[in-house]
Design a protein around this motif. Structure first.
Motif, PDB file in Angstrom:
ATOM      1  N   TYR A   1      35.885  38.755  48.439  1.00 21.75           N
ATOM      2  CA  TYR A   1      36.072  37.340  48.100  1.00 21.75           C
ATOM      3  C   TYR A   1      37.261  37.153  47.153  1.00 21.75           C
ATOM      4  CZ  TYR A   1      31.541  36.684  50.290  1.00 21.75           C
ATOM      5  OH  TYR A   1      30.517  36.651  51.199  1.00 21.75           O
ATOM      6  N   HIS A   2      37.482  38.130  46.273  1.00 18.55           N
ATOM      7  CA  HIS A   2      38.650  38.046  45.387  1.00 18.55           C
ATOM      8  C   HIS A   2      39.939  38.159  46.194  1.00 18.55           C
ATOM      9  CE1 HIS A   2      41.574  39.824  42.404  1.00 18.55           C
ATOM     10  NE2 HIS A   2      41.212  38.705  41.814  1.00 18.55           N
ATOM     11  N   GLY A   3      39.961  39.074  47.167  1.00 17.25           N
ATOM     12  CA  GLY A   3      41.131  39.194  48.028  1.00 17.25           C
ATOM     13  C   GLY A   3      41.364  37.941  48.855  1.00 17.25           C
ATOM     14  N   LEU A   4      40.283  37.346  49.342  1.00 22.74           N
ATOM     15  CA  LEU A   4      40.416  36.091  50.085  1.00 22.74           C
ATOM     16  C   LEU A   4      40.982  34.989  49.191  1.00 22.74           C
ATOM     17  CD1 LEU A   4      37.142  36.051  52.225  1.00 22.74           C
ATOM     18  CD2 LEU A   4      39.474  35.949  53.108  1.00 22.74           C
TER      19      LEU A   4
ATOM     20  N   PHE B   1      37.168  32.565  44.571  1.00 20.70           N
ATOM     21  CA  PHE B   1      37.132  33.173  43.240  1.00 20.70           C
ATOM     22  C   PHE B   1      35.787  32.923  42.562  1.00 20.70           C
ATOM     23  CE2 PHE B   1      42.006  32.875  42.912  1.00 20.70           C
ATOM     24  CZ  PHE B   1      42.139  34.189  43.317  1.00 20.70           C
ATOM     25  N   LYS B   2      35.246  31.714  42.726  1.00 25.30           N
ATOM     26  CA  LYS B   2      33.936  31.411  42.153  1.00 25.30           C
ATOM     27  C   LYS B   2      32.871  32.311  42.755  1.00 25.30           C
ATOM     28  CE  LYS B   2      34.600  26.521  40.968  1.00 25.30           C
ATOM     29  NZ  LYS B   2      34.190  25.122  41.268  1.00 25.30           N
ATOM     30  N   ARG B   3      32.931  32.495  44.072  1.00 23.45           N
ATOM     31  CA  ARG B   3      31.962  33.372  44.737  1.00 23.45           C
ATOM     32  C   ARG B   3      32.099  34.804  44.226  1.00 23.45           C
ATOM     33  NH1 ARG B   3      27.191  34.663  46.301  1.00 23.45           N
ATOM     34  NH2 ARG B   3      27.049  35.794  48.286  1.00 23.45           N
TER      35      ARG B   3
ATOM     36  N   LEU C   1      38.821  40.282  36.595  1.00 26.37           N
ATOM     37  CA  LEU C   1      39.918  39.802  37.435  1.00 26.37           C
ATOM     38  C   LEU C   1      39.627  38.455  38.116  1.00 26.37           C
ATOM     39  CD1 LEU C   1      41.172  43.123  39.082  1.00 26.37           C
ATOM     40  CD2 LEU C   1      42.161  41.860  37.171  1.00 26.37           C
ATOM     41  N   PRO C   2      38.459  38.263  38.749  1.00 23.64           N
ATOM     42  CA  PRO C   2      38.223  36.956  39.379  1.00 23.64           C
ATOM     43  C   PRO C   2      38.214  35.803  38.380  1.00 23.64           C
ATOM     44  CG  PRO C   2      36.666  38.594  40.198  1.00 23.64           C
ATOM     45  CD  PRO C   2      37.366  39.205  39.030  1.00 23.64           C
TER      46      PRO C   2
ATOM     47  N   LEU D   1      43.854  28.883  38.102  1.00 24.94           N
ATOM     48  CA  LEU D   1      43.770  27.726  39.004  1.00 24.94           C
ATOM     49  C   LEU D   1      43.268  26.492  38.266  1.00 24.94           C
ATOM     50  CD1 LEU D   1      42.394  29.186  42.363  1.00 24.94           C
ATOM     51  CD2 LEU D   1      44.738  28.669  41.720  1.00 24.94           C
ATOM     52  N   TYR D   2      42.337  26.691  37.335  1.00 25.31           N
ATOM     53  CA  TYR D   2      41.872  25.561  36.533  1.00 25.31           C
ATOM     54  C   TYR D   2      43.021  24.960  35.720  1.00 25.31           C
ATOM     55  CZ  TYR D   2      36.892  26.453  37.436  1.00 25.31           C
ATOM     56  OH  TYR D   2      35.658  26.586  38.026  1.00 25.31           O
ATOM     57  N   LEU D   3      43.881  25.815  35.188  1.00 24.97           N
ATOM     58  CA  LEU D   3      45.006  25.320  34.395  1.00 24.97           C
ATOM     59  C   LEU D   3      45.972  24.506  35.244  1.00 24.97           C
ATOM     60  CD1 LEU D   3      45.863  28.338  32.056  1.00 24.97           C
ATOM     61  CD2 LEU D   3      44.825  26.159  31.433  1.00 24.97           C
TER      62      LEU D   3
END
Length: 452
Positions: free
Chosen positions: A140-143, A160-162, A171-172, A179-181
């Motif tokens: 999921y991190h790679g995705l 990333f949340k998953r 890392l996630p 992304l939040y920033l």
């Protein structure tokens, strides 16, 4: 008869028993398993003894072309050496040997991601998700990384949340905070960085980026604390040294800031930002020659950057070199056409060169970009008055007075506005609109060290 035995009603000698005993003492020939030395390859790899590991891998591959683990480790080592295509070939070979191993599929997808084949990487990660028995955070991190590269930020955020739900790895959370920033979601980003540091308090990236976030919202104390955490684990971490020195510089602790910049210069001697900050520290200490030298180096390292050119213009204006200032401020205007500060400073430089028409054009542009900036308004009014446009100057002063009624401005600006306003009223009463009155004293106040 003592050594004879009966079998099926017949008398036999004891030769069968003896032959059985002899056969039992014989050992079967040793047939080594293909992956019997995996433990040795793994030990050398985890010890970062890559040269020895590569020699052993080649021996294993010579013995058997279908050695899955040897090809897998070879791919990892080649990727560390920057040979991405060769590493991809090794992972593909390992996949051909064992297509059910999800690790082989993940490494193929990661290599494609590094090579820029983001859409293909998404497809391979999806395949890895299908064959994975349990949910895997790395998939999921790679995705998420692949979707971010494809500019599909919402999909990236979702994955990333998953990933953060499946692991305590930092890392996630770091990628999610970034992304939040981008969406100006400051509280969410801060929480993500905090979770990342809770998972690994020694992560320098999380500490420095959290410090920059606090610096962005104006919490200097916590920013300083996070930078200190990063430097405690890595004393030469320039990502923390530069902002920490910048905070000290803003608090006018120039000598301490310069000592920090000196440490950073040993690691990043070709950084334009570093030499720009050094130059402005020296400028604040009134060491103008050294400041010009440092700022010129910053400009050389990043000629298309607006800030070093603009700062060079400031120093040259302060040292009474308006022609040199105008040259660099023109470069700053070209580098940052939507930044009002270079236009303001260029207007001051042209006024010093008695080019009032050019000064008015430059300040008109600055006023258009930032119509409520008190510093621009007062300088614009001064130039309009010098051009004989007292009516326009009065309008600008009226706008400035309206702003000063709501917002607290610098004392020097308010004093200059009062003096210029009295002068314009006096001229209006005496009907001497075309009379020129020297305004050099206003300009000298504008170029004071505090306002620069």
């Amino acid at each position: 008869m003592a050594n004879d035995i009966f079998s099926n009603g017949c008398l036999h000698e004891n030769t069968v028993v003896q032959r059985a005993r002899n056969d039992r003492n014989k050992r079967a020939p040793d047939i080594a398993a293909i992956e019997s030395r995996n433990w040795l390859l793994h030990r050398h790899y985890t010890r970062h003894e890559y040269s020895v590991c590569k020699v052993l891998i080649e021996k294993e591959l010579t013995r058997s072309n279908g050695h899955e683990y040897a090809n897998y480790l070879k791919g990892l080592i080649l990727r560390k050496e920057g040979k991405i295509q060769d590493s991809l070939d090794c992972f593909q070979t390992a996949y051909n040997v064992n297509s059910t191993n999800v690790d082989n599929v993940k490494q193929i997808a990661k290599s494609l991601l590094i090579m820029g084949s983001h859409k293909h990487a998404v497809d391979i990660y999806m395949e890895a998700e299908k064959i994975s028995i349990l949910p895997d955070w790395e998939i999921y991190h790679g995705l998420g990384e692949a979707y971010v590269k494809l500019n599909q930020l919402q999909e990236g955020k979702k994955h990333f949340k998953r990933s953060t739900e499946l692991t305590k790895n930092e890392l996630p959370n770091i990628d999610l905070a970034r992304l939040y920033l981008l969406d100006d979601m400051i509280p969410e980003a801060k929480n993500a960085y905090t979770v990342a540091l809770n998972g690994n308090s020694r992560n320098i990236d999380a500490a420095t980026e959290l410090g920059l976030l606090y610096l962005r919202i104006g919490d200097m104390q916590r920013a300083f604390q996070e930078f200190g955490v990063a430097l405690a684990h890595s004393p030469n971490c320039v990502q923390a040294i530069l902002p920490m020195a910048y905070v000290m510089q803003n608090h006018r602790e120039y000598d301490v800031a310069l000592s920090k910049y000196k440490v950073a210069a040993q690691t990043i001697p070709e950084s334009s930002i570093l030499w720009n900050n050094i130059g402005m520290c020296l400028y604040a200490k009134q060491k103008y020659v050294a400041a010009i030298s440092s700022l010129k180096r910053a400009h050389y390292l990043s000629p298309m950057s607006c800030i070093p050119s603009c700062n060079l213009g400031i120093v040259f204006l302060t040292t009474g070199q308006p022609a040199s200032a105008a040259i660099y401020l023109c470069a700053a205007v070209s580098a940052g056409p939507k930044n009002p500060t270079p236009y303001l400073l260029l207007g001051l430089a042209l006024k010093r060169l008695d080019d009032l028409e050019g000064a008015e054009k430059s300040l008109t542009k600055a006023h258009a970009l930032s119509p409520q900036d008190p510093l621009i308004l007062i300088n614009y009014a001064v130039v309009l008055d010098a051009r004989g446009k007292q009516v326009n100057a009065t309008e600008i002063l009226t706008a400035l007075n309206d702003i000063m009624a709501v917002v607290e401005v610098d004392v020097q600006i308010s004093q200059m506005a009062k003096k210029l306003s009295k002068r314009l009223q006096h001229e209006k009463m005496e009907f001497h609109i075309g009379q020129k009155v020297p305004t050099e004293k206003y300009e000298e106040q504008q170029l004071s060290a505090d306002e620069v």
